[in-house]
Design a protein around this motif. Structure first.
Motif, short mmCIF file in Angstrom:
data_model
loop_
_atom_site.label_atom_id
_atom_site.label_comp_id
_atom_site.label_asym_id
_atom_site.label_seq_id
_atom_site.Cartn_x
_atom_site.Cartn_y
_atom_site.Cartn_z
N GLN A 1 0.87 -1.32 -0.07
CA GLN A 1 -0.14 -0.01 0.17
C GLN A 1 0.91 1.23 -0.17
OE1 GLN A 1 -3.54 0.15 0.00
NE2 GLN A 1 -3.28 2.18 -0.44
N TRP B 1 2.54 1.76 -3.48
CA TRP B 1 1.35 2.14 -4.33
C TRP B 1 0.90 3.76 -4.12
CZ3 TRP B 1 -1.29 0.06 -8.55
CH2 TRP B 1 -2.33 0.58 -8.70
N PHE C 1 4.20 -2.94 -7.27
CA PHE C 1 3.32 -1.92 -6.83
C PHE C 1 3.65 -0.48 -7.10
CE2 PHE C 1 1.26 -5.14 -4.17
CZ PHE C 1 -0.10 -5.18 -4.53
N TYR C 2 5.26 -0.22 -7.03
CA TYR C 2 5.62 0.79 -7.32
C TYR C 2 5.54 1.22 -8.89
CZ TYR C 2 8.87 4.94 -6.57
OH TYR C 2 9.14 6.41 -6.72
N HIS C 3 5.32 2.44 -9.34
CA HIS C 3 5.10 2.83 -10.65
C HIS C 3 6.41 2.77 -11.56
CE1 HIS C 3 6.36 6.65 -8.93
NE2 HIS C 3 6.80 7.00 -9.92
#
Length: 333
Positions: free
Chosen positions: A57, A60, A270-272
């Motif tokens: 989370q 994200w 999850f990281y862009h």
């Protein structure tokens, strides 16, 4: 008010994580898995689930330093837990002893994975493999090779030990020693859902509290987030040592550390963008702390004399001093 909500959510994650760990232990009992395998795989995965969800989370929400700090700091806190419980054992002998030498393989795996992370933090320009940084791919492969090695080693080296549960779930007189797998599976899935529900508000309050306290995301993650998500490890390890289930206790801690480092793969997902391109160099200090502190624990595992002076346990004291020293280094940076 933010601190109150952070504490309340932290307690919720901790208590739910304990139920997760208990149900995982019962699943291991139902499937008659050897204790150290249960601790290293099932119990470790359950107690590390809060780290997985909360860190995912945070990533994200574009907070990679706090996410990685929480995962890496949790490894050091887990070693603190094991050493602290070792010091508290007055009459049952040491946890870090030759009887636990079989766990050295898992400990060395966490050292190797932490070394990979440290190199990648210091060399963020390393190539990517598709969506993922090459470092997280190596961490992923290292974990599953280790699981295979540990499983084969434990299955072929000695007979399966009787499994004792550290469950905190209610018992009934009609239950047989080997429980059916359905009930603990339902507890496990239910607790997972609760942690999923708590992860988002905990992430928001963590960011706000770090800002109020004037702490960097890395240090806040390495200490406060790590403390919250390590509550299940603390309780289940203590319960296991109370019943002299040292294989289960050590397998839980060392397995949790390797699983925590595996969580970096999820954070990268999850990281862009590739994870290590945006991490601060301070994470290399935490990785070095994991390597040094785990090495001290391995030395205690492989070379032990069972005579002891209470509260003057050199290897456990060394683990505690090393972990605290590296937390200070992280704070100083």
């Amino acid at each position: 008010m933010v601190a109150f909500w952070f504490t309340l959510l932290a307690l919720g994650v901790g208590v739910t994580g304990i139920v997760l760990a208990s149900s995982a232990d019962q699943l291991g009992e139902a499937f008659r898995l050897e204790r150290s395998v249960t601790g290293f795989i099932l119990l470790a995965a359950a107690t590390s689930l809060p780290e997985l969800i909360v860190s995912g989370q945070l990533a994200w929400n574009d907070l990679p330093d706090m996410a990685v700090g929480g995962v890496m700091g949790s490894c050091l806190i887990n070693l603190l837990i094991l050493a602290g419980i070792d010091l508290s054992q007055r009459s049952r002998g040491r946890i870090l002893s030759r009887r636990a030498a079989a766990h050295a393989l898992a400990a060395l795996a966490s050292i190797m994975m932490a070394a990979i992370v440290g190199v990648c933090v210091l060399m963020p320009g390393l190539p990517t493999l598709g969506r993922f940084h090459v470092g997280t791919v190596l961490v992923f492969l290292s974990y599953f090779v280790t699981v295979r090695l540990v499983f084969v080693d434990r299955v072929t080296s000695e007979p399966v030990e009787p499994h004792e549960s550290v469950s905190i779930l209610p018992e009934t007189a009609s239950e047989q020693p080997t429980r059916h797998w359905l009930r603990p599976l339902l507890y496990y899935l239910g607790a997972t859902g609760v942690i999923l529900a708590l992860a988002a508000p905990l992430t928001g309050t963590s960011e706000s509290l770090a800002t109020i306290l004037g702490l960097s995301g890395t240090f806040f993650g390495a200490v406060f987030i790590a403390l919250v998500t390590s509550l299940p490890e603390a309780v289940t390890t203590y319960q296991a040592t109370r019943m002299d289930a040292h294989d289960l206790a050590i397998g839980n801690i060392l397995g949790s550390n390797t699983f925590n480092l595996l969580i970096l793969v999820a954070i990268d997902a999850f990281y862009h963008k590739p994870l290590f391109s945006d991490l601060g160099p301070v994470h290399a200090i935490t990785a070095l702390g994991i390597i040094v502190t785990t090495t001290i624990a391995v030395m205690g595992i492989l070379y032990r004399v069972e005579k002891r002076i209470w509260y003057l346990e050199p290897d456990a004291a060394g683990v505690i001093l090393s972990a605290l020293l590296f937390f200070y280094f992280v704070y100083s940076m």
